[in-house]
Scaffold this active site. Structure first.
Site, PDB file in Angstrom:
ATOM      1  N   VAL A  95       1.424  -0.480   0.164  1.00 35.02           N
ATOM      2  CA  VAL A  95       0.249  -0.109   0.265  1.00 35.02           C
ATOM      3  C   VAL A  95       0.621   1.021  -0.563  1.00 35.02           C
ATOM      4  CG1 VAL A  95      -2.037   0.912   1.147  1.00 35.02           C
ATOM      5  CG2 VAL A  95      -1.108  -1.325   1.654  1.00 35.02           C
TER       6      VAL A  95
ATOM      7  N   VAL B  82       2.593  13.082  -2.021  1.00 34.54           N
ATOM      8  CA  VAL B  82       2.424  14.104  -3.117  1.00 34.54           C
ATOM      9  C   VAL B  82       2.094  15.488  -1.604  1.00 34.54           C
ATOM     10  CG1 VAL B  82       0.849  14.491  -5.523  1.00 34.54           C
ATOM     11  CG2 VAL B  82      -0.145  14.899  -2.414  1.00 34.54           C
TER      12      VAL B  82
ATOM     13  N   LYS C  27      10.506  28.662   0.532  1.00 30.42           N
ATOM     14  CA  LYS C  27       8.869  28.914  -0.411  1.00 30.42           C
ATOM     15  C   LYS C  27       8.715  30.127   0.662  1.00 30.42           C
ATOM     16  CE  LYS C  27       4.417  27.971   0.161  1.00 30.42           C
ATOM     17  NZ  LYS C  27       3.255  27.114   0.854  1.00 30.42           N
TER      18      LYS C  27
ATOM     19  N   LEU D 299      -3.288  12.327   7.568  1.00 33.29           N
ATOM     20  CA  LEU D 299      -5.011  11.686   6.691  1.00 33.29           C
ATOM     21  C   LEU D 299      -5.977  11.041   7.408  1.00 33.29           C
ATOM     22  CD1 LEU D 299      -3.484  11.605   2.977  1.00 33.29           C
ATOM     23  CD2 LEU D 299      -4.582  14.114   3.744  1.00 33.29           C
TER      24      LEU D 299
ATOM     25  N   THR E 132      -1.540  23.218   4.569  1.00 31.38           N
ATOM     26  CA  THR E 132      -1.498  23.519   6.010  1.00 31.38           C
ATOM     27  C   THR E 132      -1.596  21.630   6.382  1.00 31.38           C
ATOM     28  OG1 THR E 132      -4.123  23.160   5.220  1.00 31.38           O
ATOM     29  CG2 THR E 132      -3.236  25.700   5.956  1.00 31.38           C
TER      30      THR E 132
ATOM     31  N   ILE F  58       0.559  19.306   6.688  1.00 30.55           N
ATOM     32  CA  ILE F  58       1.886  18.455   7.403  1.00 30.55           C
ATOM     33  C   ILE F  58       1.639  19.349   8.729  1.00 30.55           C
ATOM     34  CG2 ILE F  58       4.663  19.285   7.510  1.00 30.55           C
ATOM     35  CD1 ILE F  58       4.270  18.057   4.345  1.00 30.55           C
TER      36      ILE F  58
HETATM   37  C1  LIG Z   1      -3.548  15.916  -3.735  1.00 29.47           C
HETATM   38  C2  LIG Z   1      -3.051  16.187  -3.385  1.00 29.47           C
HETATM   39  C3  LIG Z   1      -2.214  17.695  -2.069  1.00 29.47           C
HETATM   40  C4  LIG Z   1      -1.529  17.842  -1.272  1.00 29.47           C
HETATM   41  N1  LIG Z   1      -0.320  18.818  -1.132  1.00 29.47           N
HETATM   42  C5  LIG Z   1      -0.127  19.189   0.337  1.00 29.47           C
HETATM   43  C6  LIG Z   1       0.619  19.972   0.197  1.00 29.47           C
HETATM   44  O1  LIG Z   1       1.954  20.861  -1.128  1.00 29.47           O
HETATM   45  N2  LIG Z   1       1.667  20.360   1.852  1.00 29.47           N
HETATM   46  C7  LIG Z   1       1.182  19.537   2.462  1.00 29.47           C
HETATM   47  O2  LIG Z   1       1.370  20.371   3.604  1.00 29.47           O
HETATM   48  N3  LIG Z   1       0.058  18.435   2.523  1.00 29.47           N
HETATM   49  C8  LIG Z   1      -0.858  18.013   1.591  1.00 29.47           C
HETATM   50  N4  LIG Z   1      -0.746  17.173   0.737  1.00 29.47           N
HETATM   51  C9  LIG Z   1      -1.709  16.330   2.180  1.00 29.47           C
HETATM   52  C10 LIG Z   1       0.125  15.145   2.085  1.00 29.47           C
HETATM   53  O3  LIG Z   1       0.293  14.878   1.501  1.00 29.47           O
HETATM   54  C11 LIG Z   1       0.009  14.125   3.757  1.00 29.47           C
HETATM   55  O4  LIG Z   1      -1.089  15.027   5.446  1.00 29.47           O
HETATM   56  C12 LIG Z   1       1.195  13.933   4.146  1.00 29.47           C
HETATM   57  O5  LIG Z   1       1.282  13.240   3.225  1.00 29.47           O
HETATM   58  C13 LIG Z   1       0.592  12.848   5.190  1.00 29.47           C
HETATM   59  O6  LIG Z   1      -0.197  11.489   4.553  1.00 29.47           O
HETATM   60  P1  LIG Z   1      -0.138  10.074   5.315  1.00 29.47           P
HETATM   61  O7  LIG Z   1       1.012   9.678   6.089  1.00 29.47           O
HETATM   62  O8  LIG Z   1      -1.736  10.692   6.690  1.00 29.47           O
HETATM   63  O9  LIG Z   1      -0.689   8.907   4.688  1.00 29.47           O
HETATM   64  P2  LIG Z   1      -0.386   8.451   3.414  1.00 29.47           P
HETATM   65  O10 LIG Z   1       1.111   8.673   2.745  1.00 29.47           O
HETATM   66  O11 LIG Z   1      -1.389   7.502   2.211  1.00 29.47           O
HETATM   67  O12 LIG Z   1       0.084   6.479   4.283  1.00 29.47           O
HETATM   68  C14 LIG Z   1      -0.101   5.939   4.518  1.00 29.47           C
HETATM   69  C15 LIG Z   1       0.986   4.340   5.310  1.00 29.47           C
HETATM   70  O13 LIG Z   1      -0.507   3.564   5.867  1.00 29.47           O
HETATM   71  C16 LIG Z   1       0.093   2.457   5.736  1.00 29.47           C
HETATM   72  N5  LIG Z   1      -1.398   1.759   5.432  1.00 29.47           N
HETATM   73  C17 LIG Z   1      -2.660   1.732   4.366  1.00 29.47           C
HETATM   74  N6  LIG Z   1      -2.922   1.253   4.609  1.00 29.47           N
HETATM   75  C18 LIG Z   1      -2.485  -0.521   5.282  1.00 29.47           C
HETATM   76  C19 LIG Z   1      -3.060  -1.612   5.933  1.00 29.47           C
HETATM   77  N7  LIG Z   1      -3.786  -2.238   5.811  1.00 29.47           N
HETATM   78  N8  LIG Z   1      -1.782  -2.096   6.541  1.00 29.47           N
HETATM   79  C20 LIG Z   1      -0.593  -1.951   6.679  1.00 29.47           C
HETATM   80  N9  LIG Z   1      -0.010  -0.218   6.365  1.00 29.47           N
HETATM   81  C21 LIG Z   1      -1.188   0.365   5.833  1.00 29.47           C
HETATM   82  C22 LIG Z   1       0.766   2.540   4.391  1.00 29.47           C
HETATM   83  O14 LIG Z   1       0.857   2.038   3.335  1.00 29.47           O
HETATM   84  C23 LIG Z   1       1.416   3.996   4.404  1.00 29.47           C
HETATM   85  O15 LIG Z   1       2.143   3.461   4.772  1.00 29.47           O
HETATM   86  C24 LIG Z   1      -1.726  16.916  -0.145  1.00 29.47           C
HETATM   87  C25 LIG Z   1      -2.404  15.869  -0.622  1.00 29.47           C
HETATM   88  C26 LIG Z   1      -2.955  15.580  -1.688  1.00 29.47           C
HETATM   89  C27 LIG Z   1      -4.578  14.408  -1.281  1.00 29.47           C
END
Ligand SMILES: Cc1cc2nc3c(=O)[nH]c(=O)nc-3n(C[C@H](O)[C@H](O)[C@H](O)COP(=O)(O)OP(=O)(O)OC[C@H]3O[C@@H](n4cnc5c(N)ncnc54)[C@H](O)[C@@H]3O)c2cc1C
Length: 490
Positions: A42, A47, A78, A325, A336, A338
């Site tokens: 996964v 981004v 930035k 997320l 916002t 991060i």
């Molecule tokens: C279009 C877009 C643009 C963005 N631009 C910005 C920006 O410019 N600035 C900013 O601050 N933020 C931005 N963000 C938000 C930013 O990308 C996220 O807040 C940040 O990357 C954190 O993601 P995360 O770690 O919560 O989730 P993810 O990166 O999705 O990580 C999820 C993790 O959970 C694990 N996982 C999921 N299911 C399982 C499972 N069943 N078993 C084991 N592991 C699992 C995956 O392997 C992965 O490691 C953007 C988001 C989007 C959608």
């Protein structure tokens, strides 16, 4: 109910997971074990390339060297965001991280600016805005009033933090979670992996991305939907080759028919994306609009990401705390996410370092603070949309006429009627930021501050012109952003 936290398990290895693991492994060394579990099959969202200045404090708190970080992530500096076509097509303005100027406070300055009908945008009275317009960059010194953030490759930032967290003692377990067994009190007992392993813990930090495996999935915490006010629900993302030597020290956010497009300059490439509402524009049309905007050769196939704006009703339930997320998403207009991750980690650490077992009161404090932070951030992002004069597509007609959250409606009313920039607690954006958007969207109070009448127009004009000239002269001597970046990296 009180609870111990000797074994902390972080679920997910995206930015949220590794930022959390790095802080916990550093700050709780000797007090708790930190294990991060992620699935190889996964992917991470990958981004999230633009940030707010708070990222500097975050990195510093982990002892990260700025040059090393910029090298590892293809990062750039930035100064803010240039908003194009938000008020009407053909108009643009900057939101940078600094005061718009000071005669006797920023608010007096806008009043004077309007009164003497000073030529040019109010941004010309603001040091970082002029730096951005000229493509210059210099780090602020002790006397400077501006701040800066970074653009970076999100995947490389994750790899950088992973190394750091593991050096500080975090354990890394790769495995796909297939089940989340519960305790008798409703909390999470363990993670069941596909290969049969069982990972037990006292406290689980859900960083599993939009899946929200623990909080939204196992604990079924309801979602508070903001899509009435923030109707964007998808994005196409596509990096392209960098053209030319120059690297602009700001993000560009251009309003389009059904959403807006980002342009984020890194050392090795330029990030492009189109955030849009599938209610107001067809997905394929949105893709075409993005591809037509690329200013270099595409480096990958465009990727479609879908989301709903809003947050989980509670962020910490039983022994599960959601960060990133998995807890919610607004949209990336003001970078916002991060920042909200850092904020969540900060609140969590405050509770863990209080030196007592975790209690219902810790959970309540965390939940109230996080909810407010989301609502304030939501209001700030809506401000960019609702003040538009655009009526050329369904999206813009919707956002310009929709009913606003009461908290925002009150704030806008205070500004319009009395020129007061009201601040609630837990604001994500300070008065300078709100003023920058009001000024950029030409949203001015109905009345003028009577104090301004005490300063003659001539004096005000002279002061504004003098300040503008002094800023222009000082920026003229600053290096181009790409030149300074090269020096920092060498
Ligand atoms: C279009 C877009 C643009 C963005 N631009 C910005 C920006 O410019 N600035 C900013 O601050 N933020 C931005 N963000 C938000 C930013 O990308 C996220 O807040 C940040 O990357 C954190 O993601 P995360 O770690 O919560 O989730 P993810 O990166 O999705 O990580 C999820 C993790 O959970 C694990 N996982 C999921 N299911 C399982 C499972 N069943 N078993 C084991 N592991 C699992 C995956 O392997 C992965 O490691 C953007 C988001 C989007 C959608």
């Amino acid at each position: 109910m009180s609870q111990k936290f000797d074994r902390i398990v972080v679920v997910g290895g995206g930015s949220a997971g590794w930022m959390t693991a790095a802080v916990l492994a550093t700050g709780l060394k000797g007090r708790a074990t930190v294990e991060l579990v992620e699935a190889e099959d996964v992917g991470i969202i990958g981004v999230g390339e633009a940030t707010l200045p708070g990222i500097r404090n975050f990195n510093q708190s982990l002892g990260i060297d700025e040059a090393e970080f910029l090298r590892a992530t293809n990062g750039s500096f930035k100064l803010g965001i240039r908003f194009c076509d938000w008020l009407e097509v053909g108009q643009d303005y900057f939101h940078t991280f600094g005061p718009l100027g000071n005669l006797s406070g920023s608010q007096a300055l806008w009043g004077q600016h309007r009164r003497v009908k000073q030529d040019g945008p109010l941004g010309l009275q603001c040091v970082p805005t002029v730096m951005a317009m000229k493509g210059r960059f210099k780090r602020p010194d002790e006397r400077s009033q501006f701040n800066y953030a970074y653009h970076f490759d999100a995947t490389q930032y994750v790899a950088f933090l992973r190394r750091l967290a593991m050096q500080r003692g975090a354990r890394h377990t790769v495995g796909h979670i297939v089940d989340v067994p519960r305790r008798a009190d409703g909390g999470v007992a363990a993670l069941q992996l596909a290969d049969g392993r069982r990972i037990e813990g006292d406290l689980f930090i859900d960083c599993s991305g939009f899946r929200s495996l623990l909080l939204g999935g196992a604990l079924a915490e309801p979602f508070v939907d903001f899509s009435h006010w923030l109707p964007v629900d998808a994005a196409w993302a596509c990096p392209c080759e960098r053209s030319g030597e120059e690297i602009l020290p700001y993000t560009v956010a251009t309003a389009l028919e059904g959403g807006w497009a980002w342009r984020i300059p890194l050392q090795n490439r330029t990030g492009h994306g189109h955030v849009f509402s599938s209610r107001f524009i067809d997905v394929e049309r949105a893709r075409d609009q993005l591809m037509a905007r690329l200013d270099g050769k595409a480096l990958a196939e465009p990727r479609l990401l879908r989301f709903t704006t809003g947050h989980r009703r509670r962020f910490w339930v039983h022994n599960v705390v959601a960060i990133g997320l998995s807890s919610g998403f607004l949209e990336p207009l003001e970078s916002t996410s991060i920042y909200l991750i850092q904020d969540g980690i900060g609140r969590l650490m405050a509770a863990l370092l209080a030196g007592r077992p975790l209690s219902d009161s810790d959970r309540a404090t965390f939940n109230i603070g996080s909810t407010r932070r989301y609502e304030r951030t939501r209001d700030f992002v809506i401000q960019h949309y609702c003040l538009t004069r655009r009526r050329d597509s369904e999206l813009w007609r919707h956002v310009s006429t929709m009913e606003l959250p009461e908290t925002l409606a009150f704030k806008l009313e205070l500004w319009r009627r009395f020129g007061v920039l009201h601040a609630y607690d837990e604001e994500c954006a300070d008065a300078n930021s709100w003023l920058a958007i009001h000024a950029g969207m030409e949203h001015w109070p109905d009345r003028e501050d009577p104090v301004l009448a005490e300063i003659s127009r001539e004096r005000a004009q002279q002061a504004l012109q003098g300040r503008r000239a002094a800023i222009a002269a000082s920026v003229e001597h600053m290096p181009a952003h790409h030149v300074l970046l090269k020096q920092v990296l060498s």
